[in-house]
Design a protein around this motif. Structure first.
Motif, PDB file in Angstrom:
ATOM      1  N   GLY A 200       0.824  -1.211   0.000  1.00 42.13           N
ATOM      2  CA  GLY A 200       0.000   0.000   0.000  1.00 42.13           C
ATOM      3  C   GLY A 200       0.856   1.259   0.000  1.00 42.13           C
ATOM      4  O   GLY A 200       0.549   2.230  -0.695  1.00 42.13           O
ATOM      5  N   GLU A 201       1.934   1.225   0.777  1.00 43.30           N
ATOM      6  CA  GLU A 201       2.842   2.383   0.806  1.00 43.30           C
ATOM      7  C   GLU A 201       3.543   2.561  -0.537  1.00 43.30           C
ATOM      8  O   GLU A 201       3.729   3.690  -1.004  1.00 43.30           O
TER       9      GLU A 201
ATOM     10  N   ALA B 129       2.340   1.690  -3.452  1.00 43.72           N
ATOM     11  CA  ALA B 129       1.350   2.196  -4.398  1.00 43.72           C
ATOM     12  C   ALA B 129       1.097   3.688  -4.172  1.00 43.72           C
ATOM     13  O   ALA B 129       1.042   4.471  -5.126  1.00 43.72           O
ATOM     14  N   GLU B 130       0.972   4.072  -2.909  1.00 40.73           N
ATOM     15  CA  GLU B 130       0.696   5.482  -2.606  1.00 40.73           C
ATOM     16  C   GLU B 130       1.856   6.373  -3.044  1.00 40.73           C
ATOM     17  O   GLU B 130       1.655   7.393  -3.701  1.00 40.73           O
ATOM     18  N   ARG B 131       3.072   5.959  -2.713  1.00 36.08           N
ATOM     19  CA  ARG B 131       4.231   6.782  -3.065  1.00 36.08           C
ATOM     20  C   ARG B 131       4.445   6.824  -4.573  1.00 36.08           C
ATOM     21  O   ARG B 131       4.852   7.839  -5.134  1.00 36.08           O
TER      22      ARG B 131
ATOM     23  N   GLY C 124       2.085   6.465  -6.807  1.00 26.60           N
ATOM     24  CA  GLY C 124       0.944   7.054  -7.494  1.00 26.60           C
ATOM     25  C   GLY C 124       0.260   6.087  -8.432  1.00 26.60           C
ATOM     26  O   GLY C 124      -0.254   6.480  -9.481  1.00 26.60           O
TER      27      GLY C 124
END
Ligand code: FES
Length: 151
Positions: free
Chosen positions: A9-10, A12-14, A16
């Motif tokens: 998840g981290e 993917a978030e970082r 984008g």
């Protein structure tokens, strides 16, 4: 295994991108993870660079195979520097130049005869009389067939 490694998840978030993209890139061998004792994926932060390069390359039409080939050329077993990345990208130079040229033509010459055979513009009979460019092959011959300049 490092303290600042990222969860999916981290990552993917970082990066984008959706989590599914991280899983897809990993399944295609573009990035790697390791597993915690609880079987959770963790990613070295350096994998973010691979995600970013893959994302941009795939967006501009570089094939998955070509992305994999270049990323495979970057060593994982040592600290990687800019020279490692530049050396890995060498096989892309000519292909990217070709893509850049085509994109520039697409941007600049959309309103001109491109030799596609449609003969639909006022200029077509002048620059592609009776679809004469068809003799050179199919497709937009003025863009892909060696005709570099439009009048
Ligand atoms: S634009 Fe299609 S033949 Fe001229």
């Amino acid at each position: 295994m490092k303290l600042n490694d990222l969860s999916v998840g981290e990552m993917a978030e970082r990066a984008g991108v959706p989590v599914s993209t991280i899983h897809y890139y990993e399944a295609e061998g573009l990035i790697e993870s390791w597993r915690t004792p609880a079987n959770h994926r963790r990613y070295d932060r350096r994998e973010l660079r691979r995600v970013a390069i893959a994302r941009v390359a795939l967006t501009v039409g570089v094939s998955l195979k070509e992305v994999r080939e270049v990323l495979d050329r970057v060593p994982r077993s040592k600290a990687v520097g800019k020279n490692d990345w530049a050396k890995a990208a060498e096989p892309w130079a000519e292909m990217l130049d070709e893509k850049i040229m085509l994109l520039q033509r697409l941007r600049d010459q959309m309103g001109f005869c491109i030799g596609c055979g449609c003969l639909s513009l006022d200029s077509c009979p002048l620059y592609n009389p009776e679809d004469s460019l068809a003799r050179n092959g199919s497709g937009p011959r003025r863009w892909t067939g060696g005709e570099s300049e439009l009048a």
